[in-house]
Design an enzyme around this catalytic site. Structure first.
Site, PDB file in Angstrom:
ATOM      1  N   ARG A 177       0.399   6.456   7.544  1.00 13.80           N
ATOM      2  CA  ARG A 177       0.498   6.538   6.077  1.00 13.80           C
ATOM      3  C   ARG A 177       0.008   7.889   5.558  1.00 13.80           C
ATOM      4  O   ARG A 177       0.482   8.390   4.546  1.00 13.80           O
ATOM      5  CB  ARG A 177      -0.368   5.455   5.417  1.00 13.80           C
ATOM      6  CG  ARG A 177       0.157   4.038   5.584  1.00 13.80           C
ATOM      7  CD  ARG A 177      -0.591   3.101   4.638  1.00 13.80           C
ATOM      8  NE  ARG A 177      -0.432   1.713   4.999  1.00 13.80           N
ATOM      9  CZ  ARG A 177       0.607   0.938   4.662  1.00 13.80           C
ATOM     10  NH1 ARG A 177       1.597   1.429   3.946  1.00 13.80           N
ATOM     11  NH2 ARG A 177       0.661  -0.322   5.027  1.00 13.80           N
ATOM     12  N   LYS A 202      17.200   4.133   0.732  1.00 14.01           N
ATOM     13  CA  LYS A 202      18.175   4.055   1.829  1.00 14.01           C
ATOM     14  C   LYS A 202      19.355   3.250   1.320  1.00 14.01           C
ATOM     15  O   LYS A 202      19.440   2.043   1.566  1.00 14.01           O
ATOM     16  CB  LYS A 202      17.569   3.295   3.021  1.00 14.01           C
ATOM     17  CG  LYS A 202      16.500   4.010   3.798  1.00 14.01           C
ATOM     18  CD  LYS A 202      16.196   3.144   5.032  1.00 14.01           C
ATOM     19  CE  LYS A 202      14.848   3.396   5.598  1.00 14.01           C
ATOM     20  NZ  LYS A 202      14.461   2.400   6.607  1.00 14.01           N
ATOM     21  N   ASP A 228      14.826  -0.388   0.549  1.00 13.11           N
ATOM     22  CA  ASP A 228      15.604  -0.564   1.772  1.00 13.11           C
ATOM     23  C   ASP A 228      16.671  -1.618   1.487  1.00 13.11           C
ATOM     24  O   ASP A 228      17.692  -1.313   0.887  1.00 13.11           O
ATOM     25  CB  ASP A 228      14.605  -0.974   2.873  1.00 13.11           C
ATOM     26  CG  ASP A 228      15.204  -1.050   4.254  1.00 13.11           C
ATOM     27  OD1 ASP A 228      16.164  -0.319   4.520  1.00 13.11           O
ATOM     28  OD2 ASP A 228      14.707  -1.835   5.082  1.00 13.11           O
ATOM     29  N   GLU A 276       7.499   2.802  -6.263  1.00 17.02           N
ATOM     30  CA  GLU A 276       7.661   2.279  -4.898  1.00 17.02           C
ATOM     31  C   GLU A 276       7.774   3.416  -3.892  1.00 17.02           C
ATOM     32  O   GLU A 276       8.187   4.520  -4.241  1.00 17.02           O
ATOM     33  CB  GLU A 276       8.941   1.437  -4.837  1.00 17.02           C
ATOM     34  CG  GLU A 276       8.703  -0.056  -4.757  1.00 17.02           C
ATOM     35  CD  GLU A 276       8.179  -0.510  -3.397  1.00 17.02           C
ATOM     36  OE1 GLU A 276       7.437   0.232  -2.730  1.00 17.02           O
ATOM     37  OE2 GLU A 276       8.521  -1.639  -3.006  1.00 17.02           O
ATOM     38  N   ASP A 277       7.439   3.098  -2.658  1.00 15.46           N
ATOM     39  CA  ASP A 277       7.613   4.089  -1.594  1.00 15.46           C
ATOM     40  C   ASP A 277       9.077   4.198  -1.172  1.00 15.46           C
ATOM     41  O   ASP A 277       9.620   5.283  -1.048  1.00 15.46           O
ATOM     42  CB  ASP A 277       6.715   3.749  -0.388  1.00 15.46           C
ATOM     43  CG  ASP A 277       6.854   2.296   0.085  1.00 15.46           C
ATOM     44  OD1 ASP A 277       7.589   1.509  -0.541  1.00 15.46           O
ATOM     45  OD2 ASP A 277       6.214   1.953   1.096  1.00 15.46           O
ATOM     46  N   LYS A 307       0.817  -1.192   0.000  1.00 13.64           N
ATOM     47  CA  LYS A 307       0.000   0.000   0.000  1.00 13.64           C
ATOM     48  C   LYS A 307       0.862   1.258   0.000  1.00 13.64           C
ATOM     49  O   LYS A 307       0.383   2.338  -0.285  1.00 13.64           O
ATOM     50  CB  LYS A 307      -0.885   0.015   1.271  1.00 13.64           C
ATOM     51  CG  LYS A 307      -1.768  -1.182   1.439  1.00 13.64           C
ATOM     52  CD  LYS A 307      -2.405  -1.135   2.847  1.00 13.64           C
ATOM     53  CE  LYS A 307      -3.164  -2.444   3.045  1.00 13.64           C
ATOM     54  NZ  LYS A 307      -2.992  -2.969   4.394  1.00 13.64           N
ATOM     55  N   GLY A 308       2.125   1.060   0.384  1.00 12.20           N
ATOM     56  CA  GLY A 308       3.010   2.213   0.601  1.00 12.20           C
ATOM     57  C   GLY A 308       3.161   3.141  -0.585  1.00 12.20           C
ATOM     58  O   GLY A 308       3.334   4.343  -0.431  1.00 12.20           O
ATOM     59  N   PHE A 311      14.125   4.720  10.342  1.00 10.38           N
ATOM     60  CA  PHE A 311      12.800   4.226   9.995  1.00 10.38           C
ATOM     61  C   PHE A 311      11.882   5.422   9.803  1.00 10.38           C
ATOM     62  O   PHE A 311      11.734   6.260  10.679  1.00 10.38           O
ATOM     63  CB  PHE A 311      12.252   3.288  11.069  1.00 10.38           C
ATOM     64  CG  PHE A 311      11.076   2.509  10.563  1.00 10.38           C
ATOM     65  CD1 PHE A 311      11.253   1.350   9.825  1.00 10.38           C
ATOM     66  CD2 PHE A 311       9.779   2.975  10.774  1.00 10.38           C
ATOM     67  CE1 PHE A 311      10.164   0.656   9.314  1.00 10.38           C
ATOM     68  CE2 PHE A 311       8.686   2.284  10.268  1.00 10.38           C
ATOM     69  CZ  PHE A 311       8.880   1.121   9.534  1.00 10.38           C
ATOM     70  N   ASP A 327       4.235   3.306   6.484  1.00 14.23           N
ATOM     71  CA  ASP A 327       3.579   3.060   7.764  1.00 14.23           C
ATOM     72  C   ASP A 327       4.516   2.474   8.800  1.00 14.23           C
ATOM     73  O   ASP A 327       5.582   1.937   8.487  1.00 14.23           O
ATOM     74  CB  ASP A 327       2.422   2.072   7.569  1.00 14.23           C
ATOM     75  CG  ASP A 327       2.940   0.644   7.341  1.00 14.23           C
ATOM     76  OD1 ASP A 327       3.720   0.437   6.392  1.00 14.23           O
ATOM     77  OD2 ASP A 327       2.580  -0.257   8.123  1.00 14.23           O
TER      78      ASP A 327
HETATM   79  P1  IMP Z   1      13.152  -4.074   1.289  1.00  9.37           P
HETATM   80  O1  IMP Z   1      12.664  -5.362   0.717  1.00  9.37           O
HETATM   81  O2  IMP Z   1      14.038  -4.288   2.491  1.00  9.37           O
HETATM   82  O3  IMP Z   1      13.813  -3.164   0.272  1.00  9.37           O
HETATM   83  O4  IMP Z   1      11.890  -3.354   1.921  1.00  9.37           O
HETATM   84  C1  IMP Z   1      11.019  -2.685   1.149  1.00  9.37           C
HETATM   85  C2  IMP Z   1       9.728  -2.440   1.865  1.00  9.37           C
HETATM   86  O5  IMP Z   1       9.889  -2.373   3.277  1.00  9.37           O
HETATM   87  C3  IMP Z   1       9.181  -1.093   1.475  1.00  9.37           C
HETATM   88  O6  IMP Z   1       8.403  -1.163   0.318  1.00  9.37           O
HETATM   89  C4  IMP Z   1       8.403  -0.708   2.709  1.00  9.37           C
HETATM   90  O7  IMP Z   1       7.101  -1.236   2.635  1.00  9.37           O
HETATM   91  C5  IMP Z   1       9.148  -1.336   3.840  1.00  9.37           C
HETATM   92  N1  IMP Z   1      10.086  -0.372   4.490  1.00  9.37           N
HETATM   93  C6  IMP Z   1      11.423  -0.310   4.371  1.00  9.37           C
HETATM   94  N2  IMP Z   1      11.942   0.695   5.092  1.00  9.37           N
HETATM   95  C7  IMP Z   1      10.894   1.315   5.673  1.00  9.37           C
HETATM   96  C8  IMP Z   1      10.777   2.475   6.525  1.00  9.37           C
HETATM   97  O8  IMP Z   1      11.733   3.171   6.894  1.00  9.37           O
HETATM   98  N3  IMP Z   1       9.500   2.806   6.888  1.00  9.37           N
HETATM   99  C9  IMP Z   1       8.402   2.099   6.493  1.00  9.37           C
HETATM  100  N4  IMP Z   1       8.474   1.024   5.696  1.00  9.37           N
HETATM  101  C10 IMP Z   1       9.701   0.630   5.287  1.00  9.37           C
HETATM  102 MG    MG Z   2       6.657  -0.774  -0.441  1.00  4.75          MG
END
Ligand code: IMP
Ligand code: MG
Length: 176
Positions: free
Chosen positions: A164, A129, A101, A97-98, A41-42, A151, A158
């Site tokens: 959100r 990040k 990470d 994408e939001d 949903k992000g 974070f 969220d």
């Molecule tokens: P990744 O697979 O580790 O790159 O994580 C990606 C997903 O984790 C993002 O699409 C977010 O939904 C969530 N996420 C990663 N970092 C944060 C944060 O700082 N705040 C909120 N959601 C996060």
């Molecule tokens: Mg996401």
């Protein structure tokens, strides 16, 4: 423990930067139709604002994949919760994408979507990040802001489904 939110990027800055990225995308895709894929949903707030700032024809689709629970750490487990409605064959596709990470979610998603034979596949993210990247194959084509390893919440992001709807990006601090 109580949660406190510290403003990291103001509403004005986010909006101005989305306009800028929208203009850049419009120039890069001149003469083409762009198929935007929102990762729910992000990504939903960013997708709506971004698509309004793109001047080439746009179509939209939505997908939901799970990577995070109600925690602040990546589980590494990724599964498709809701697949796209439309095929990608021959389309100029952009994932919206939001945040990137570890890159696990996107690394997985890009592999799946590539197999559906889009004419092109790019990635646009509101936040990145880079210090947290584990999957190095994930590169952002368009990124609004690189942020430090904190974070963050707001603008679609969220913490346990909360925050959100904040119109800015905030860092989440925990206090005793
Ligand atoms: P990744 O697979 O580790 O790159 O994580 C990606 C997903 O984790 C993002 O699409 C977010 O939904 C969530 N996420 C990663 N970092 C944060 C944060 O700082 N705040 C909120 N959601 C996060
Ligand atoms: Mg996401």
């Amino acid at each position: 423990m109580s949660e406190k939110i510290r403003e990291l990027i103001s509403e004005e800055k986010v909006d101005a930067r989305i306009r800028e990225i929208g203009q850049q995308i419009s120039r890069d895709y001149a003469g083409k139709t762009l198929h935007l894929i929102c990762v729910l949903k992000g990504g939903v707030y960013f997708m709506c604002e971004l698509s309004k700032r793109i001047s080439v024809p746009v179509s939209l689709d939505f997908m939901s994949i799970s990577s995070y629970g109600d925690d602040t750490k990546s589980s590494g487990v990724v599964k498709i919760v809701k697949d796209l409605d439309q095929p990608l064959e021959g389309k100029h596709v952009m994932i919206v994408e939001d945040i990137i990470d570890s890159g696990r979610t996107l690394g997985y998603l890009m592999e799946i979507l590539k197999k559906r034979n889009p004419a092109s596949l790019k990635l646009c993210t509101l936040l990145d990040k880079p210090d947290r990247r584990v999957v190095n194959s994930v590169e952002t084509d368009y990124c609004c802001f690189e942020i430090p390893d904190e974070f963050v919440v707001g603008y679609g992001l969220d913490y346990a489904q909360k925050y959100r709807n904040l119109p800015y990006i905030g860092a989440l601090d925990f206090e005793e």
